[in-house]
Design a protein around this motif. Structure first.
Motif, PDB file in Angstrom:
ATOM      1  N   LEU A 238      26.053  20.716   6.982  1.00  0.00           N
ATOM      2  CA  LEU A 238      26.635  19.794   6.025  1.00  0.00           C
ATOM      3  C   LEU A 238      26.226  18.425   6.196  1.00  0.00           C
ATOM      4  N   PRO A 239      26.544  17.955   7.717  1.00  0.00           N
ATOM      5  CA  PRO A 239      26.014  16.571   7.778  1.00  0.00           C
ATOM      6  C   PRO A 239      24.503  16.313   7.585  1.00  0.00           C
ATOM      7  N   ILE A 240      23.581  17.369   7.602  1.00  0.00           N
ATOM      8  CA  ILE A 240      22.181  17.019   7.458  1.00  0.00           C
ATOM      9  C   ILE A 240      21.885  17.056   6.013  1.00  0.00           C
ATOM     10  N   LEU A 241      22.373  17.899   5.242  1.00  0.00           N
ATOM     11  CA  LEU A 241      22.284  17.716   3.875  1.00  0.00           C
ATOM     12  C   LEU A 241      22.790  16.325   3.483  1.00  0.00           C
ATOM     13  N   CYS A 242      23.910  15.966   3.989  1.00  0.00           N
ATOM     14  CA  CYS A 242      24.322  14.392   3.585  1.00  0.00           C
ATOM     15  C   CYS A 242      23.502  13.363   4.001  1.00  0.00           C
ATOM     16  N   VAL A 243      22.796  13.583   5.070  1.00  0.00           N
ATOM     17  CA  VAL A 243      21.801  12.403   5.467  1.00  0.00           C
ATOM     18  C   VAL A 243      20.777  12.608   4.593  1.00  0.00           C
ATOM     19  N   HIS A 244      20.094  13.881   4.188  1.00  0.00           N
ATOM     20  CA  HIS A 244      19.063  13.817   3.146  1.00  0.00           C
ATOM     21  C   HIS A 244      19.169  13.259   1.952  1.00  0.00           C
ATOM     22  N   GLY A 245      20.495  13.566   1.335  1.00  0.00           N
ATOM     23  CA  GLY A 245      20.894  13.022  -0.072  1.00  0.00           C
ATOM     24  C   GLY A 245      20.998  11.383   0.241  1.00  0.00           C
ATOM     25  N   SER A 246      21.702  10.855   1.303  1.00  0.00           N
ATOM     26  CA  SER A 246      21.857   9.627   1.380  1.00  0.00           C
ATOM     27  C   SER A 246      20.468   8.784   1.706  1.00  0.00           C
ATOM     28  N   ARG A 247      19.567   9.508   2.345  1.00  0.00           N
ATOM     29  CA  ARG A 247      18.219   8.960   2.566  1.00  0.00           C
ATOM     30  C   ARG A 247      17.394   8.414   1.373  1.00  0.00           C
ATOM     31  N   HIS A 248      17.725   9.165   0.173  1.00  0.00           N
ATOM     32  CA  HIS A 248      17.336   8.845  -0.993  1.00  0.00           C
ATOM     33  C   HIS A 248      18.221   8.211  -2.171  1.00  0.00           C
ATOM     34  N   MET A 249      19.267   7.929  -1.458  1.00  0.00           N
ATOM     35  CA  MET A 249      20.442   7.463  -2.244  1.00  0.00           C
ATOM     36  C   MET A 249      20.947   8.193  -3.438  1.00  0.00           C
ATOM     37  N   TRP A 250      20.754   9.618  -3.212  1.00  0.00           N
ATOM     38  CA  TRP A 250      21.557  10.940  -3.961  1.00  0.00           C
ATOM     39  C   TRP A 250      20.851  10.593  -5.369  1.00  0.00           C
ATOM     40  N   GLU A 251      19.645  10.243  -5.553  1.00  0.00           N
ATOM     41  CA  GLU A 251      18.799  10.165  -6.509  1.00  0.00           C
ATOM     42  C   GLU A 251      18.664  11.542  -7.398  1.00  0.00           C
ATOM     43  N   ARG A 252      19.084  12.686  -6.927  1.00  0.00           N
ATOM     44  CA  ARG A 252      18.632  13.930  -7.436  1.00  0.00           C
ATOM     45  C   ARG A 252      20.054  14.745  -7.387  1.00  0.00           C
ATOM     46  N   LEU A 253      20.491  15.146  -8.555  1.00  0.00           N
ATOM     47  CA  LEU A 253      21.548  15.692  -8.411  1.00  0.00           C
ATOM     48  C   LEU A 253      21.805  17.041  -7.860  1.00  0.00           C
ATOM     49  N   SER A 254      20.665  17.667  -7.680  1.00  0.00           N
ATOM     50  CA  SER A 254      20.584  18.937  -6.750  1.00  0.00           C
ATOM     51  C   SER A 254      20.976  18.821  -5.575  1.00  0.00           C
ATOM     52  N   TRP A 255      20.871  17.726  -4.955  1.00  0.00           N
ATOM     53  CA  TRP A 255      21.285  17.560  -3.596  1.00  0.00           C
ATOM     54  C   TRP A 255      22.717  17.579  -3.345  1.00  0.00           C
ATOM     55  N   LEU A 256      23.548  17.122  -4.554  1.00  0.00           N
ATOM     56  CA  LEU A 256      25.062  17.109  -4.491  1.00  0.00           C
ATOM     57  C   LEU A 256      25.558  18.508  -4.754  1.00  0.00           C
ATOM     58  N   CYS A 257      24.639  19.075  -5.670  1.00  0.00           N
ATOM     59  CA  CYS A 257      25.029  20.400  -6.094  1.00  0.00           C
ATOM     60  C   CYS A 257      25.015  21.297  -4.682  1.00  0.00           C
ATOM     61  N   ASP A 258      23.982  21.143  -3.615  1.00  0.00           N
ATOM     62  CA  ASP A 258      23.969  22.017  -2.620  1.00  0.00           C
ATOM     63  C   ASP A 258      25.186  22.006  -1.835  1.00  0.00           C
ATOM     64  N   ILE A 259      25.528  20.564  -1.625  1.00  0.00           N
ATOM     65  CA  ILE A 259      26.924  20.135  -0.675  1.00  0.00           C
ATOM     66  C   ILE A 259      27.980  20.726  -1.337  1.00  0.00           C
ATOM     67  N   ALA A 260      28.189  20.610  -2.639  1.00  0.00           N
ATOM     68  CA  ALA A 260      29.264  21.053  -3.447  1.00  0.00           C
ATOM     69  C   ALA A 260      29.488  22.597  -3.301  1.00  0.00           C
ATOM     70  N   THR A 261      28.334  23.236  -3.752  1.00  0.00           N
ATOM     71  CA  THR A 261      28.330  24.771  -3.521  1.00  0.00           C
ATOM     72  C   THR A 261      28.522  25.074  -2.148  1.00  0.00           C
ATOM     73  N   LEU A 262      28.034  24.393  -1.217  1.00  0.00           N
ATOM     74  CA  LEU A 262      28.257  24.990   0.146  1.00  0.00           C
ATOM     75  C   LEU A 262      30.072  24.723   0.344  1.00  0.00           C
ATOM     76  N   LEU A 263      30.394  23.704   0.096  1.00  0.00           N
ATOM     77  CA  LEU A 263      32.003  23.496   0.384  1.00  0.00           C
ATOM     78  C   LEU A 263      32.741  24.498  -0.357  1.00  0.00           C
ATOM     79  N   HIS A 264      32.195  24.818  -1.840  1.00  0.00           N
ATOM     80  CA  HIS A 264      32.978  25.650  -2.429  1.00  0.00           C
ATOM     81  C   HIS A 264      33.316  26.955  -2.185  1.00  0.00           C
ATOM     82  N   LYS A 265      31.950  27.543  -1.578  1.00  0.00           N
ATOM     83  CA  LYS A 265      31.756  28.900  -1.150  1.00  0.00           C
ATOM     84  C   LYS A 265      32.122  29.291   0.197  1.00  0.00           C
ATOM     85  N   HIS A 266      32.420  28.232   1.092  1.00  0.00           N
ATOM     86  CA  HIS A 266      32.656  28.304   2.406  1.00  0.00           C
ATOM     87  C   HIS A 266      33.998  27.405   3.024  1.00  0.00           C
ATOM     88  N   PRO A 267      35.077  27.492   2.204  1.00  0.00           N
ATOM     89  CA  PRO A 267      36.237  26.869   2.578  1.00  0.00           C
ATOM     90  C   PRO A 267      36.593  27.057   4.134  1.00  0.00           C
TER      91      PRO A 267
END
Length: 372
Positions: A238-267
């Motif tokens: 989770l923190p690694i994916l956030c670091v990766h998305g932030s590095r690129h200023m979240w310019e690809r929606l797929s990086w947010l989808c990874d985080i959102a799906t991880l959070l949704h499927k693993h409460p």
């Protein structure tokens, strides 16, 4: 554990095109009746399907868009649009399976050489988060190793028909591996059309201090296509994916989808461990920003106590509108180096990390290297 209800809202300061709203509805990890009805309503509007498919492909979410539309209202789409989405989905799925086979082969060869290697993103993340390697769009392979193993990995890859993306002398390689601005040694397999990144860091040092030594003690067995490999627990991801998305200023929606799906499927995440890792890595604010975006843009429900901590960080809500405004913009904030630098300074909570990024910025100015 109590959770917050999350009604559907529009999250941009200005009106957005119906194609973008439809895209955002389709990539949410959970679609309730209201969102499903909104999708059905949107497809009846004058949708520019070529534009929708173009931005979905650019944001790496064709599999999510196709599977959602095909499940909710396939007959409401023009045949040409549905067929094009289906064709792209099939091509992506086929390519993903091919890359998965290559990844497994390389990991087994590395294991035979006694080299600890962990796949980064790609097929394993697709399987771990989405449960299906076809549902995550990726184009290359990434493997994390320790820096002292780089030359052994290089020899193995050369034997397998790979070549370095950039030829270097041995002295240049040593300097490259020691540079704070570098984090991957890249290889290409011309016959197979594969681009392979060998990481000895998660990202350049001015982005994050995360190295394999911080992760190796947490390795767990994971089954990928019937083969057992070493992988990281979700609390590390989770923190690694956030670091990766932030590095690129979240310019690809797929990086947010990874985080959102991880959070949704693993409460049932171990949030204490997540926060501990984020504090160790100096990315607590970056983590909070990722959680905020996943909640606010893609409707992920967070535990109440976690959401309260996220909201208590004022810089997060201040940065989020900038992310939204550039997400689907033709001229992105991330392309303007001053805006990018300001973002990276604001998103860090530790002074030493701010200073390190500022130093890298001045290095970029002096060298003219646009990779910062």
């Amino acid at each position: 554990m109590q959770t917050l209800p999350r009604p559907y809202i529009r999250n941009f300061e200005t009106n957005i095109r119906p194609e973008i709203e439809l895209l955002l509805c389709c990539v949410r990890p959970q679609v309730d009746d209201a969102i499903s009805e909104r999708i059905k309503s949107l497809v009846k509007e004058n949708i520019d399907w070529q534009y929708l498919i173009q931005i979905a492909h650019g944001h790496g979410v064709i599999p999510l868009v196709y599977t959602r539309l095909n499940a909710v209202c396939p007959k409401a789409l023009p045949d040409s649009a549905l067929n094009q989405l289906r064709s792209l989905f099939g091509a992506i799925a086929g390519r993903n399976l091919f890359l998965t086979g290559e990844l497994i082969k390389l990991l087994e060869l590395l294991k035979e050489q006694g080299i600890i290697a962990v796949p980064y993103k790609g097929p394993v993340l697709a399987t771990l988060i989405y449960g299906d390697v076809a549902l995550r769009q990726f184009g290359d392979l990434d493997i994390i190793v320790e820096v002292q193993d780089i030359f052994a990995v290089k020899k193995l890859l050369l034997d397998q028909g790979y070549r370095p993306n950039v030829e270097m002398t041995h002295a240049e390689e040593i300097a490259y591996l020691q540079a704070k601005t570098e984090h991957t040694y890249d290889f290409i397999h011309d016959d197979k059309g594969i681009f392979l990144e060998i990481h000895w860091r998660i990202a350049p040092k001015y982005i994050t201090p995360i190295e394999p030594k911080h992760l190796w003690q947490d390795l767990e067995p994971f089954s990928l296509a019937g083969t057992t490999i070493s992988y990281l627990p979700l609390e590390d991801w989770l923190p690694i994916l956030c670091v990766h998305g932030s590095r690129h200023m979240w310019e690809r929606l797929s990086w947010l989808c990874d985080i959102a799906t991880l959070l949704h499927k693993h409460p049932d995440l171990n949030w204490e461990k997540v926060f501990k890792q984020a504090s160790t890595f100096g990315c607590r604010r970056i983590l909070f920003l990722g959680l905020f975006l996943a909640h606010d843009l893609l409707g992920v429900v967070l535990p109440t106590e976690i959401w309260q901590q996220v909201k208590a960080e004022p810089m997060v809500s201040a940065i989020a509108p900038r992310v939204y405004n550039q997400l689907f913009d033709q001229v992105r904030t991330s392309d303007r180096f001053l805006g990018r630098t300001l973002y990276h300074i604001q998103v860090r909570e530790r002074l030493q990390d701010k200073v390190l990024y500022i130093q890298s910025f001045f290095h970029w100015l002096m060298s003219g290297n646009a990779s910062v």
